[in-house]
Design a protein around this motif. Sequence first.
Motif, PDB file in Angstrom:
ATOM      1  N   VAL A  53      29.217  76.824-109.483  1.00 38.32           N
ATOM      2  CA  VAL A  53      28.775  75.435-109.450  1.00 38.32           C
ATOM      3  C   VAL A  53      29.759  74.602-110.279  1.00 38.32           C
ATOM      4  CG1 VAL A  53      26.886  73.823-109.956  1.00 38.32           C
ATOM      5  CG2 VAL A  53      26.372  76.183-109.274  1.00 38.32           C
ATOM      6  N   LYS A  54      30.081  73.425-109.798  1.00 38.65           N
ATOM      7  CA  LYS A  54      31.014  72.566-110.529  1.00 38.65           C
ATOM      8  C   LYS A  54      30.286  71.829-111.657  1.00 38.65           C
ATOM      9  CE  LYS A  54      34.274  71.532-106.745  1.00 38.65           C
ATOM     10  NZ  LYS A  54      34.680  72.887-106.705  1.00 38.65           N
ATOM     11  N   PRO A  55      31.004  71.567-112.743  1.00 39.46           N
ATOM     12  CA  PRO A  55      30.407  70.794-113.846  1.00 39.46           C
ATOM     13  C   PRO A  55      29.858  69.462-113.351  1.00 39.46           C
ATOM     14  CG  PRO A  55      32.513  71.723-114.514  1.00 39.46           C
ATOM     15  CD  PRO A  55      32.381  71.994-113.047  1.00 39.46           C
ATOM     16  N   SER A  56      28.742  69.075-113.923  1.00 42.22           N
ATOM     17  CA  SER A  56      27.989  67.848-113.640  1.00 42.22           C
ATOM     18  C   SER A  56      27.141  67.957-112.375  1.00 42.22           C
ATOM     19  CB  SER A  56      28.907  66.622-113.543  1.00 42.22           C
ATOM     20  OG  SER A  56      29.535  66.536-112.283  1.00 42.22           O
ATOM     21  N   GLN A  57      27.320  69.028-111.598  1.00 41.53           N
ATOM     22  CA  GLN A  57      26.524  69.168-110.394  1.00 41.53           C
ATOM     23  C   GLN A  57      25.192  69.867-110.705  1.00 41.53           C
ATOM     24  OE1 GLN A  57      28.954  70.899-107.261  1.00 41.53           O
ATOM     25  NE2 GLN A  57      29.938  68.912-106.884  1.00 41.53           N
ATOM     26  N   THR A  58      24.410  70.095-109.648  1.00 43.58           N
ATOM     27  CA  THR A  58      23.098  70.725-109.809  1.00 43.58           C
ATOM     28  C   THR A  58      23.114  72.167-109.336  1.00 43.58           C
ATOM     29  OG1 THR A  58      21.909  68.617-109.589  1.00 43.58           O
ATOM     30  CG2 THR A  58      20.671  70.635-109.097  1.00 43.58           C
ATOM     31  N   LEU A  59      22.656  73.027-110.209  1.00 42.79           N
ATOM     32  CA  LEU A  59      22.514  74.449-109.903  1.00 42.79           C
ATOM     33  C   LEU A  59      21.191  74.629-109.159  1.00 42.79           C
ATOM     34  CD1 LEU A  59      22.818  77.238-112.647  1.00 42.79           C
ATOM     35  CD2 LEU A  59      20.868  77.131-111.105  1.00 42.79           C
ATOM     36  N   VAL A 105       7.657  75.497-105.959  1.00 46.05           N
ATOM     37  CA  VAL A 105       7.180  76.671-105.236  1.00 46.05           C
ATOM     38  C   VAL A 105       6.915  76.306-103.782  1.00 46.05           C
ATOM     39  CG1 VAL A 105       4.756  76.290-105.850  1.00 46.05           C
ATOM     40  CG2 VAL A 105       5.552  78.615-105.298  1.00 46.05           C
ATOM     41  N   ASP A 106       7.239  77.226-102.895  1.00 48.47           N
ATOM     42  CA  ASP A 106       6.942  77.074-101.468  1.00 48.47           C
ATOM     43  C   ASP A 106       6.137  78.300-101.059  1.00 48.47           C
ATOM     44  OD1 ASP A 106       6.863  76.925 -98.700  1.00 48.47           O
ATOM     45  OD2 ASP A 106       8.893  76.104 -98.546  1.00 48.47           O
ATOM     46  N   THR A 107       4.833  78.158-101.075  1.00 48.83           N
ATOM     47  CA  THR A 107       3.977  79.310-100.790  1.00 48.83           C
ATOM     48  C   THR A 107       4.113  79.775 -99.344  1.00 48.83           C
ATOM     49  OG1 THR A 107       2.112  77.825-100.386  1.00 48.83           O
ATOM     50  CG2 THR A 107       2.320  78.748-102.593  1.00 48.83           C
ATOM     51  N   SER A 108       4.463  78.862 -98.441  1.00 45.07           N
ATOM     52  CA  SER A 108       4.604  79.247 -97.034  1.00 45.07           C
ATOM     53  C   SER A 108       5.779  80.189 -96.828  1.00 45.07           C
ATOM     54  CB  SER A 108       4.763  78.003 -96.157  1.00 45.07           C
ATOM     55  OG  SER A 108       5.990  77.361 -96.422  1.00 45.07           O
ATOM     56  N   LYS A 109       6.777  80.083 -97.701  1.00 45.91           N
ATOM     57  CA  LYS A 109       7.954  80.958 -97.616  1.00 45.91           C
ATOM     58  C   LYS A 109       7.907  82.079 -98.649  1.00 45.91           C
ATOM     59  CE  LYS A 109      11.123  77.429 -95.841  1.00 45.91           C
ATOM     60  NZ  LYS A 109      12.394  76.697 -96.081  1.00 45.91           N
ATOM     61  N   ASN A 110       6.872  82.099 -99.473  1.00 39.28           N
ATOM     62  CA  ASN A 110       6.775  83.089-100.557  1.00 39.28           C
ATOM     63  C   ASN A 110       7.987  83.004-101.487  1.00 39.28           C
ATOM     64  OD1 ASN A 110       4.364  84.569-100.794  1.00 39.28           O
ATOM     65  ND2 ASN A 110       5.446  86.527-100.628  1.00 39.28           N
ATOM     66  N   GLN A 111       8.354  81.789-101.832  1.00 37.88           N
ATOM     67  CA  GLN A 111       9.526  81.549-102.665  1.00 37.88           C
ATOM     68  C   GLN A 111       9.213  80.538-103.768  1.00 37.88           C
ATOM     69  OE1 GLN A 111      12.333  80.022 -99.764  1.00 37.88           O
ATOM     70  NE2 GLN A 111      13.199  82.056 -99.364  1.00 37.88           N
ATOM     71  N   PHE A 112       9.979  80.641-104.843  1.00 37.85           N
ATOM     72  CA  PHE A 112       9.997  79.572-105.822  1.00 37.85           C
ATOM     73  C   PHE A 112      11.445  79.309-106.193  1.00 37.85           C
ATOM     74  CE2 PHE A 112      10.427  81.940-109.918  1.00 37.85           C
ATOM     75  CZ  PHE A 112      10.161  83.234-109.493  1.00 37.85           C
ATOM     76  N   SER A 113      11.709  78.126-106.706  1.00 38.96           N
ATOM     77  CA  SER A 113      13.084  77.680-106.864  1.00 38.96           C
ATOM     78  C   SER A 113      13.321  77.033-108.220  1.00 38.96           C
ATOM     79  CB  SER A 113      13.446  76.680-105.760  1.00 38.96           C
ATOM     80  OG  SER A 113      13.349  77.293-104.484  1.00 38.96           O
ATOM     81  N   LEU A 114      14.591  77.030-108.584  1.00 39.40           N
ATOM     82  CA  LEU A 114      15.049  76.399-109.826  1.00 39.40           C
ATOM     83  C   LEU A 114      16.149  75.411-109.483  1.00 39.40           C
ATOM     84  CD1 LEU A 114      15.419  76.226-112.981  1.00 39.40           C
ATOM     85  CD2 LEU A 114      17.116  78.066-112.708  1.00 39.40           C
ATOM     86  N   LYS A 115      16.047  74.221-110.031  1.00 44.73           N
ATOM     87  CA  LYS A 115      17.148  73.270-109.998  1.00 44.73           C
ATOM     88  C   LYS A 115      17.457  72.865-111.433  1.00 44.73           C
ATOM     89  CE  LYS A 115      16.316  71.318-105.397  1.00 44.73           C
ATOM     90  NZ  LYS A 115      17.400  72.075-104.769  1.00 44.73           N
ATOM     91  N   LEU A 116      18.723  72.977-111.785  1.00 44.47           N
ATOM     92  CA  LEU A 116      19.193  72.597-113.114  1.00 44.47           C
ATOM     93  C   LEU A 116      20.313  71.581-112.923  1.00 44.47           C
ATOM     94  CD1 LEU A 116      19.037  73.111-116.201  1.00 44.47           C
ATOM     95  CD2 LEU A 116      20.800  74.867-115.878  1.00 44.47           C
ATOM     96  N   SER A 117      20.082  70.380-113.374  1.00 43.82           N
ATOM     97  CA  SER A 117      21.030  69.300-113.110  1.00 43.82           C
ATOM     98  C   SER A 117      22.062  69.164-114.221  1.00 43.82           C
ATOM     99  CB  SER A 117      20.272  67.976-112.943  1.00 43.82           C
ATOM    100  OG  SER A 117      19.608  67.640-114.147  1.00 43.82           O
TER     101      SER A 117
END
Lengths: 122, 107
Positions: free
Chosen positions: A12-18, A73-85
């Motif tokens: 990931v590039k600096p200043s972008q969102t992971l 969280v997306d229960t329909s996909k059985n997934q959860f996610s992280l965004k770090l800006s």
Amino acid sequence: QVQLQESGPGLVKPSQTLSLTCTVSGGSINSGSYYWSWIRQPAGKGLEWIGRIYTSGSTNNNPSLNSRVTISVDTSKNQFSLKLSSVTAADTAMYYCARGTTVTKDDAFDIWGQGTMVTVSS
Amino acid sequence: DIQMTQSPSSLSASVGDRVTITCQASQDISNYLNWYQQKPGKAPKLLIYDASDLETGVPSRFSGSGSGTDFTFTISSLQPEDIATYYCQQYDNVPYTFGQGTKLEIK
């Protein structure tokens, strides 16, 4: 048995969102008495709890990262996610997703993903 | 945040030795403490929860004790496969925090 698998860009590039996703297999993410966490570990260093989400959508984040962290969280996909800006080199780390359980324990991370390495660099 | 301080940071012992790691919390956390084992290149694994309860499938040579601010993790007879870094973790308050880790090596 329940397994967790992280996925997402390794660079990931600096200043972008992971952005990372954790896919839960072998069971429903919507099972009661569990929550879903992100934990990271810079190379050669210790573990840092990033935050957690319940399937109700309720979240708690580490104040040291709070304004930059979004967990969903997306229960329909059985997934959860992280965004770090606004990432910097200091965010370079192995990122783990983990299940938190209060079923037979007061509270513990009993299942972990294998981890995914994220490097912040231009 | 609650600070967790482990000692020692590293430890070298022989197979068969009794090994003890301590973890001190910066405030009273009752028994809200877990211990994890992390082998090189692997994710952490839960060994002990609620300060002294052994996770299912974990060998009985591992044990934990303590309450309040002072906790102990013990391996009664060190085995070669126990080479790893061990972490304590408190769950009394958010943000959950970990000790800095104790790296265990074989002499």
